[in-house]
Scaffold this active site. Structure first.
Site, PDB file in Angstrom:
ATOM      1  CD  GLU A 397     -63.469 -15.997  29.938  1.00  0.00           C
ATOM      2  OE1 GLU A 397     -64.650 -15.707  30.165  1.00  0.00           O
ATOM      3  OE2 GLU A 397     -62.849 -15.610  28.929  1.00  0.00           O
TER       4      GLU A 397
HETATM    5  C1  LIG Z   1     -52.897 -15.202  32.146  1.00  0.00           C
HETATM    6  C2  LIG Z   1     -54.039 -14.371  32.605  1.00  0.00           C
HETATM    7  C3  LIG Z   1     -54.821 -13.713  31.696  1.00  0.00           C
HETATM    8  C4  LIG Z   1     -55.851 -12.893  32.121  1.00  0.00           C
HETATM    9  N1  LIG Z   1     -56.563 -12.179  31.200  1.00  0.00           N
HETATM   10  C5  LIG Z   1     -57.416 -11.225  31.597  1.00  0.00           C
HETATM   11  C6  LIG Z   1     -58.043 -10.367  30.692  1.00  0.00           C
HETATM   12  O1  LIG Z   1     -57.830 -10.435  29.483  1.00  0.00           O
HETATM   13  N2  LIG Z   1     -58.846  -9.403  31.153  1.00  0.00           N
HETATM   14  C7  LIG Z   1     -59.104  -9.281  32.482  1.00  0.00           C
HETATM   15  O2  LIG Z   1     -59.846  -8.383  32.846  1.00  0.00           O
HETATM   16  N3  LIG Z   1     -58.577 -10.110  33.409  1.00  0.00           N
HETATM   17  C8  LIG Z   1     -57.702 -11.081  32.979  1.00  0.00           C
HETATM   18  N4  LIG Z   1     -57.135 -11.904  33.902  1.00  0.00           N
HETATM   19  C9  LIG Z   1     -57.446 -11.737  35.288  1.00  0.00           C
HETATM   20  C10 LIG Z   1     -58.262 -12.906  35.851  1.00  0.00           C
HETATM   21  O3  LIG Z   1     -59.589 -12.841  35.393  1.00  0.00           O
HETATM   22  C11 LIG Z   1     -58.165 -12.845  37.371  1.00  0.00           C
HETATM   23  O4  LIG Z   1     -56.871 -13.252  37.697  1.00  0.00           O
HETATM   24  C12 LIG Z   1     -59.172 -13.711  38.070  1.00  0.00           C
HETATM   25  O5  LIG Z   1     -60.457 -13.183  37.909  1.00  0.00           O
HETATM   26  C13 LIG Z   1     -58.854 -13.861  39.552  1.00  0.00           C
HETATM   27  O6  LIG Z   1     -58.622 -12.635  40.164  1.00  0.00           O
HETATM   28  P1  LIG Z   1     -57.335 -12.404  41.049  1.00  0.00           P
HETATM   29  O7  LIG Z   1     -56.196 -12.837  40.264  1.00  0.00           O
HETATM   30  O8  LIG Z   1     -57.375 -11.037  41.545  1.00  0.00           O
HETATM   31  O9  LIG Z   1     -57.492 -13.406  42.213  1.00  0.00           O
HETATM   32  P2  LIG Z   1     -58.289 -13.207  43.607  1.00  0.00           P
HETATM   33  O10 LIG Z   1     -59.563 -12.589  43.277  1.00  0.00           O
HETATM   34  O11 LIG Z   1     -57.353 -12.455  44.474  1.00  0.00           O
HETATM   35  O12 LIG Z   1     -58.427 -14.643  44.035  1.00  0.00           O
HETATM   36  C14 LIG Z   1     -57.471 -15.400  44.729  1.00  0.00           C
HETATM   37  C15 LIG Z   1     -58.087 -16.672  45.247  1.00  0.00           C
HETATM   38  O13 LIG Z   1     -59.126 -16.336  46.147  1.00  0.00           O
HETATM   39  C16 LIG Z   1     -60.339 -16.907  45.742  1.00  0.00           C
HETATM   40  N5  LIG Z   1     -61.427 -15.982  46.040  1.00  0.00           N
HETATM   41  C17 LIG Z   1     -61.548 -14.693  45.698  1.00  0.00           C
HETATM   42  N6  LIG Z   1     -62.705 -14.179  46.116  1.00  0.00           N
HETATM   43  C18 LIG Z   1     -63.335 -15.164  46.751  1.00  0.00           C
HETATM   44  C19 LIG Z   1     -64.573 -15.267  47.398  1.00  0.00           C
HETATM   45  N7  LIG Z   1     -65.456 -14.267  47.463  1.00  0.00           N
HETATM   46  N8  LIG Z   1     -64.896 -16.439  47.947  1.00  0.00           N
HETATM   47  C20 LIG Z   1     -64.048 -17.499  47.859  1.00  0.00           C
HETATM   48  N9  LIG Z   1     -62.888 -17.472  47.250  1.00  0.00           N
HETATM   49  C21 LIG Z   1     -62.516 -16.315  46.698  1.00  0.00           C
HETATM   50  C22 LIG Z   1     -60.183 -17.158  44.269  1.00  0.00           C
HETATM   51  O14 LIG Z   1     -61.027 -18.169  43.805  1.00  0.00           O
HETATM   52  C23 LIG Z   1     -58.734 -17.510  44.160  1.00  0.00           C
HETATM   53  O15 LIG Z   1     -58.571 -18.862  44.449  1.00  0.00           O
HETATM   54  C24 LIG Z   1     -56.122 -12.759  33.472  1.00  0.00           C
HETATM   55  C25 LIG Z   1     -55.351 -13.456  34.384  1.00  0.00           C
HETATM   56  C26 LIG Z   1     -54.311 -14.225  33.979  1.00  0.00           C
HETATM   57  C27 LIG Z   1     -53.469 -14.920  34.981  1.00  0.00           C
END
Ligand SMILES: Cc1cc2nc3c(=O)[nH]c(=O)nc-3n(C[C@H](O)[C@H](O)[C@H](O)COP(=O)(O)OP(=O)(O)OC[C@H]3O[C@@H](n4cnc5c(N)ncnc54)[C@H](O)[C@@H]3O)c2cc1C
Lengths: 588, 802
Positions: A397
């Site tokens: 979220e």
């Molecule tokens: C169990 C689980 C269920 C999920 N369910 C869904 C779902 O139903 N539908 C769906 O669409 N998604 C889902 N997700 C995806 C989830 O919303 C994303 O994992 C989340 O938004 C983070 O994206 P990412 O994993 O690509 O991390 P990244 O975006 O790669 O982030 C990695 C780290 O970098 C930081 N970061 C990234 N961008 C920035 C920035 N601009 N400035 C500072 N810090 C930054 C983040 O805060 C984080 O600490 C789910 C994930 C999990 C693990």
């Protein structure tokens, strides 16, 4: 109080809603949900987590809870829902938050899965899907994230091309909750390369395939899979909302999603405290229950204090959103529109609650494991699972980092647009810093006089730091993440402390000081600690860009605005813990 | 005919013909710079029978005018005794005086016939070789040559001072074809160096340079505001300091100058410049005509675009004229986002860029105005000025613009503006287009501290006249700083001299500046620099110590921190004197409190004539705590010879501090004991201040500068002085000249100046006095009334009496 206005305005205790005021119907919903969870979920948590062996458990339980009407509680009656008000929905979320993986499935289904159709669907789409979604007959999932676009959601690569009467989807989604059993997939894809757009895809559409279940750190019972689209053809009418307006769907759905996540984790806190205190009362060391030990009492008290404050903040906002919904409806908006707009109005608070709740829960489960000692590390006991399951809340979220930046960013945006006048109070602060205080005693006849003054001051500390940062960096502030994090932390703390104080003040009015004395201590302790944190965050922030006299003056200002008479927090926490220990659960 | 070379010409005395406002003010200013001045006017028309023989009566016109000038505010004289250099006479009896003077200055009414009559009379007495200048703002100079001798014509030139001439820095020099080049050179040079003016060479065209462009700008504003439906307050909001124009912006300026004068100049241009492409703009708008009709001429008739009045409750209010209804309404404070954003920056160049990007009404207004002014200015070359810098300099010095049109154009990008002009149908001069086509993108460039302008005749960059001898710190910004922090920058200004520039808000002295001073001296000592100049090009040298900081610390009752801070201040100030390199201060404008204390301590102070310097701490409920009190005691002790009574001189110095006296000029600073004949001097033209201070450093270095010996021989009087001073304070209190708190501060001051409660006169060290001073200062910071005073100053800029 408008969205974001808490930073410049002091709300009156009488104007806030407190959980103690929930009505009979709401209490009934609460116990119905809790009964379900206690009887159907908790006995089965281990089984639910063994998802591969028992893939039908969650879908079956969803059907069952659907029968109770809980999945459709918030949906309008015309689409088969119960149309309960937003406060009631909040109660439901709170209780569902005690159900671990199952709660995640419910939230994904009712929130991000269902709301896009409710908010942005055509009348036909609503009629077609909402009744089924409301009973659980249809189960939904939400496909936004991709391997290369998580936080940067709008960078999704999945493509949609109109081919005659059909859209053709190609791409790959990842981390999709409920994917394994969903009947509907809300999918975001780019039209013409850069027009981010929403679609509804039904299960069984040729070309739609699923990856294996992810092997996860926690919420192991929740289905999480990749979803692949290979020339998936869907009817033209399955377009959701307008072409190129997918971001409106994605972000608006997340506002409500974040609020509800906050409510759920707060419920989780209460459950964890209950489990922890019961263990602490039973477990003996050195010839006595470990709950006798001050170190353990400190933990129990702090777990409760954070929960209490989060609880206060949650219902405060629930009610504001609820009022806003009613106001918008009265002005002619449909129920769906009203809900969408209301959540948008309070998007800052929604982001704050998400961060606050998820971090409170992480603290609470961490200490719960600690109270359990070695058994906390064992799969035989429930806290290991709670510990693991909590962690996801800081990630999905919108990660907490993204939400922190969003909260501050929105605040600045509102100020720029003139919706939130930060300028006038910021100027006043400059003046106040140069004002000579009358060194006499404060008129502290009122209970909470000092607390409210401290809260008002803490807001000034934030405006001082934020104003200086804005002046220094102007448009570049959005790239100063460390400072934004500090400002967000300050705002979260002041908002939460204020919520706790206001709730308590109102409670004193309702039940008297004596009956509220522990709540008073909880609110005061939270505030006292929060002010220290605000001071520190403010110090870090301004030291990040100012120097010399300017810095020194700001530091003096921040210190002055975060002052609070020292209180005996040890005694306070002991008293709070004693009550928890005595009731053997979270008693507030 | 012989014309002597410019650098050989000596001026000892001048005759000023005509004692109107300009004539009498000029008389004062020429006297200011040490000349003998003869001020002549006509006989009074109303001379009565018995008066005809009386010199006093016959000189009445001049006498009355001079008296009025001397009383005017701000004062035209540097010190009171300047007036003694002025001798008043009349043009019937005393024309023979013209044969004795080196320069005849005509300042009679703006009427060609009368002027010619006066010249005719003057020529009867004038000795060949004597300069003659006519001061006019409108009459073509060439028309005054009729009937004059060759020698007269060769020595004759037009000048255009701006009123009041002591304060307004522009002097336009308008030669005729007959004026000898050496005469022009002389005037350009003398006006700059001795009269302290920015001299600008003009052509003999209507309204010359500054008024031509300035009035064009005003007329363009009138037209634009009508087009964009703006109020005068809105226009003033954007045409004030935010866009680099003076605080009086457009309409307050008009009121100050006089609506009738404005109409006259505009009409003059409209009638006499048939080929001006913007002639139509000079047509007087109806509202102006109506204002003249109503006698709403501005300040001189007490109402113009603005009017001061009182509201129903008797409170003073300022009303502004609504040009639609022609009624006065309470002045509003318009707010524009673009202005709000721009104001956040102290740097005009940044503000201009922000305004150029803005899209609200204010921003669009200034954008459109800039295009018009830039285009108009470019089209005036070579008509009114030979080179572009002359226009810039005239506008800056004459109209108080922070940047001239070509400088501002540079900031916004020459070719970018050209494109916008093209789009908006404004027509710039061909030479600009050609310049850009040839790849030259800037009207000016800066290299190694020198500034170059684009010469439109040679089509290449040439050194800006004066830029090599005058040090302008702005020209050093592109060079690498020797050292710098947020409040101060250390520049290498050549020949082994460093210059420490302050740049805090109002140049208030805080820890950054103090660090800067220590650093500058350390660097100079360690790395073999010859010395340090402490100077800046800001509007004021320094408003004093950072009171806000002190107030906040005092409110928090952080007395230890305060003690450390004040101690650091004292140590730093002492460093100015006790270092192995010469340190020269270059104060100008407001130099108050801590700024003054620094000047007291420096090895030498080279002050601008326009320096308002003094120890004003009393107004803030304090005593000078940065060595100022100590230094006054030292000076008293040093001025005292064996056997002299020391007390009166101590009392005088005590009073100077206790009345927070501020000198109204660099010269007066000597009189109040802030500047010292032995080590300090005054420079007339502020532009030359830093270069003069640098010269002073080199001179001190040449003389073999060594660090002065620390003092422990300062004679203080102890109880003897204390008793007398206390009694005086008491008396002031009784007669209600001093409030309770005034008396309290005064007693603290007395205690320090007496050297404490010593039973007999004693010789003490500087540190002893500094400690007393610091203690008193700190104790005052614990007084609520002192804090109230500080707060009031910070809030209103004015002292509070409580
Ligand atoms: C169990 C689980 C269920 C999920 N369910 C869904 C779902 O139903 N539908 C769906 O669409 N998604 C889902 N997700 C995806 C989830 O919303 C994303 O994992 C989340 O938004 C983070 O994206 P990412 O994993 O690509 O991390 P990244 O975006 O790669 O982030 C990695 C780290 O970098 C930081 N970061 C990234 N961008 C920035 C920035 N601009 N400035 C500072 N810090 C930054 C983040 O805060 C984080 O600490 C789910 C994930 C999990 C693990």
């Amino acid at each position: 109080m408008k969205g974001g206005e808490f930073i410049i305005k002091n709300q009156e205790a009488n104007d806030v809603f407190i959980p103690e005021e929930l009505n009979e119907e709401q209490v009934m919903f609460r116990s119905m949900t809790l009964d379900f969870i206690e009887s159907k979920i908790w006995p089965n948590v281990a089984k639910i987590d063994k998802q591969l062996e028992n893939p039908d458990m969650i879908p079956d339980l969803l059907n069952e809870i659907g029968q109770l009407g809980i999945l459709g509680a918030g949906l309008p009656e015309e689409y088969g829902g119960m149309g309960v008000n937003f406060n009631t929905e909040t109660v439901l979320s709170e209780e569902l938050g005690k159900s671990l993986s199952f709660g995640v499935a419910v939230a994904a289904h009712t929130g991000i899965g269902t709301l896009p159709i409710l908010y942005f669907g055509t009348e036909e789409q609503k009629e077609k899907y909402l009744p089924g979604l409301s009973t659980g007959e249809l189960k939904a999932s939400y496909c936004l994230t991709e391997p290369n676009s998580g936080s940067d959601a709008l960078a999704a690569k999945t493509k949609a091309v109109l081919d005659g009467d059909e859209w053709v989807l190609n791409g790959q989604k990842m981390w999709i909750t409920n994917a394994g059993f969903a009947d509907l997939y809300i999918v975001f894809a780019q039209v013409d390369g850069d027009k981010f757009t929403g679609f509804v895809v039904e299960r069984g559409t040729p070309g739609l395939t699923l990856g294996d279940e992810e092997v996860k750190l926690g919420i192991k019972g929740s289905s999480t899979r990749q979803v692949f689209f290979e020339n998936v053809r869907i009817p033209k009418d399955n377009l959701l909302g307008e072409i190129g307006k997918g971001h409106r769907i994605a972000f608006n759905v997340l506002n409500i999603g974040r609020f509800k996540l906050g409510a759920m984790v707060m419920g989780g806190c209460k459950k964890a405290i209950e489990i922890a205190v019961q263990y602490a009362n039973e477990r003996h060391q050195f010839g006595q229950p470990i709950s006798n030990f001050g170190a353990i009492k400190h933990k129990l008290a702090e777990m409760a204090i954070r929960t209490y404050a989060t609880d206060s903040a949650t219902y405060r906002i629930a009610d504001l959103i609820s009022d806003k919904i009613e106001e918008l409806k009265a002005a002619g908006a449909t129920k769906a529109e009203a809900k969408l707009k209301a959540a948008e109005e309070y998007n800052i608070e929604c982001a704050i609650l998400k961060v606050l709740g998820s971090e409170s829960l992480d603290y609470v489960v961490d200490e719960a494991v600690q109270i359990f000692g070695g058994t906390g590390y064992s799969e035989e006991y429930p806290v290991a699972r709670m510990y693991r399951d909590s962690r996801i809340n800081r990630i999905f979220e919108g990660t907490n980092e993204i939400n922190r930046m969003l909260a501050v960013g929105q605040m600045m945006k509102k100020a720029m647009k003139g919706e939130l006048d930060l300028m006038t109070p910021a100027m006043k602060i400059q003046e106040e810093l140069m004002a000579i205080p009358d060194f006499g005693e404060d008129d502290d006849a009122d209970l909470f006089f000092a607390e409210k003054k401290a809260i008002g001051n803490a807001k000034k500390a934030i405006l001082l730091a934020a104003g200086a940062a804005a002046q220094k960096f102007m448009m570049e502030l959005e790239n100063q993440q460390e400072i934004l994090m500090n400002l967000a932390d300050m705002a979260i703390d002041v908002f939460t402390a204020e919520s706790a104080i206001l709730r308590t003040e109102k409670m004193v009015g309702l039940k008297g000081e004596e009956a509220s004395k522990l709540q008073i201590l909880m609110a005061q302790t939270y505030l006292s600690d929060a002010l220290e944190r605000i001071h520190m965050a403010g110090k870090h922030a301004v030291a990040g860009f100012a120097e010399g006299d300017e810095l020194r003056m700001m530091l003096i200002g921040i210190r002055r605005f975060t002052k609070f008479d020292p209180m005996n927090t040890i005694a306070a926490r002991q008293a709070i813990a004693d009550q928890i220990i005595e009731s053997n659960k979270y008693p507030f | 005919m012989h014309v002597i070379e410019a650098d050989k010409r000596k001026i000892r005395s001048v005759a000023i013909l005509g004692s109107g406002v300009m004539g009498s003010q000029l008389a004062c200013h020429y006297a200011n710079i040490g000349l003998k001045v003869f001020l002549l006017d006509i006989l009074p028309f109303d001379l009565k029978e018995g008066e005809k023989e009386k010199i006093q009566a016959r000189n009445r016109v001049g006498n009355t005018a001079l008296k009025a000038a001397l009383k005017s505010n701000p004062s035209p004289v540097y010190t009171k005794d300047v007036a003694r250099r002025i001798t008043v006479g009349n043009m019937e009896d005393n024309m023979s005086w013209l044969s004795k003077v080196d320069w005849i200055i005509e300042a009679v009414v703006e009427n060609l016939g009368i002027k010619n009559e006066v010249f005719e009379k003057a020529e009867l007495h004038r000795k060949p070789g004597t300069l003659v200048t006519s001061n006019t703002s409108g009459i073509p100079i060439t028309m005054m040559l009729n009937g004059r001798s060759d020698d007269f014509q060769a020595h004759f030139c037009g000048t255009h001072f701006f009123n009041p001439p002591r304060y307004l820095p522009l002097l336009e020099i308008i030669p005729t074809e007959k004026t000898h080049p050496e005469v022009v050179n002389f005037l350009m040079h003398y006006g700059d160096l001795f009269l302290g003016k920015q001299t600008v060479l003009c052509k003999d065209t209507p309204a010359f340079i500054a008024n031509r462009i300035g009035v064009f700008s005003i007329m363009a504003i009138f037209h634009l505001m009508a087009e964009m439906d703006m109020t005068i307050e809105e226009v003033d909001a954007v045409t004030g300091p935010v866009s680099g124009r003076p605080k009086s912006a457009t309409f307050r300026t008009c009121d100050l100058v006089g609506i009738d004068t404005l109409v006259k100049v505009a009409n003059g241009v409209a009638q006499n410049c048939p080929n001006d492409e913007a002639r139509e703009l000079f047509t007087i708008p109806d509202f102006l005509d109506k204002m003249v009709e109503n006698k709403w001429l501005g300040d001189k008739t007490r109402q113009g675009f603005y009017k001061k009045s009182r509201d129903a409750s008797g409170k003073r209010v300022i009303e502004a004229l609504d040009l639609q209804t022609f009624e006065y309404k309470p002045k509003t404070k318009p707010r524009f986002e673009s202005i709000g954003t721009a104001r956040q920056s102290d740097v005009l160049k940044k503000r201009l860029k922000i305004l150029a990007k803005g899209s609200d009404k204010a921003a669009r207004f200034i954008q459109a105005l800039n295009l018009k002014v830039f285009a108009y200015a470019s089209n005036r070359i070579p008509e009114i000025a030979g080179q572009l810098y002359q226009i810039d300099e005239a506008m800056k010095a004459g109209f108080g613009w922070e940047l001239g049109p070509f400088e501002a154009w540079d900031v916004l990008g020459v070719s970018r503006i050209l494109e916008t002009m093209e789009a908006k149908g404004e027509k710039p001069a061909d030479w600009v287009v050609e310049m850009v086509e040839n790849g030259v993108e800037q009207f000016y460039k800066t290299e190694n501290g020198a500034r170059y302008y684009y010469n439109i005749t040679t089509k290449s960059y040439e050194v800006l006249p004066g830029s090599e001898e005058n040090i302008v710190l702005d020209n050093y910004r592109s060079n690498k700083l020797v050292w710098g922090n947020k409040g101060a920058s250390l520049h290498d200004i050549g020949d082994g001299v460093l210059c420490l520039e302050f740049h805090t808000k109002m140049n208030a002295i805080g820890s950054e500046i103090l660090l800067g001073i220590n650093k500058a001296i350390d660097v100079a000592e360690q790395d073999g620099w010859k010395g340090v100049v402490i100077g800046n090009d800001a509007a004021n040298f320094s408003a004093g110590a950072n009171l806000a900081m002190m107030l906040m610390l005092a409110i928090e009752q952080e007395y230890d921190e305060l003690n450390i801070a004040i101690n650091y201040f004292q140590k730093t100030v002492m460093r100015l004197r006790y270092s192995s390199v010469p340190v020269v201060m270059a104060p100008h404008g407001m130099t108050l409190g801590g700024g003054c204390e620094m000047s007291l301590h420096a090895d030498s102070t080279v002050a601008a004539a326009e320096t308002y310097i003094g120890l004003v701490e009393f107004g803030a409920g304090l005593i000078p705590g940065g060595g100022g009190t100590k230094e006054f005691v030292v000076r008293t002790s040093d001025g005292f010879y064996e056997g002299d009574p020391q007390l009166p001189s101590l009392q005088e110095r005590f009073t100077t501090i206790a009345t927070a006296k501020v000198a109204t000029s660099g010269f007066e600073a000597f009189e109040i004991g802030v500047l010292h004949e032995d080590k300090d001097e005054v420079v007339l033209n502020k532009k030359r201040l830093i270069s003069s201070a640098k010269e002073k450093v080199l001179e001190l270095d040449q003389e073999g500068y060594v660090m002065p010996v620390k003092r422990d021989d300062i004679l203080v009087l102890g109880r003897t002085a204390l008793g007398t001073l206390y009694a005086g304070i008491e008396a002031f209190g009784v007669s209600n000249f001093a409030t309770e708190h005034d008396q309290k501060i005064a007693r603290k001051l007395a205690f320090v100046m007496a050297g404490g409660d010593l039973s007999q006169p004693t010789r003490v060290s500087e540190q002893y006095l500094l400690d007393l001073e610091r203690e008193a200062f700190l104790s005052l910071l614990g007084e609520r009334k002192t804090l109230e005073r500080i707060q009031h100053i910070l809030k209103t800029g004015k002292p509070l009496r409580n």
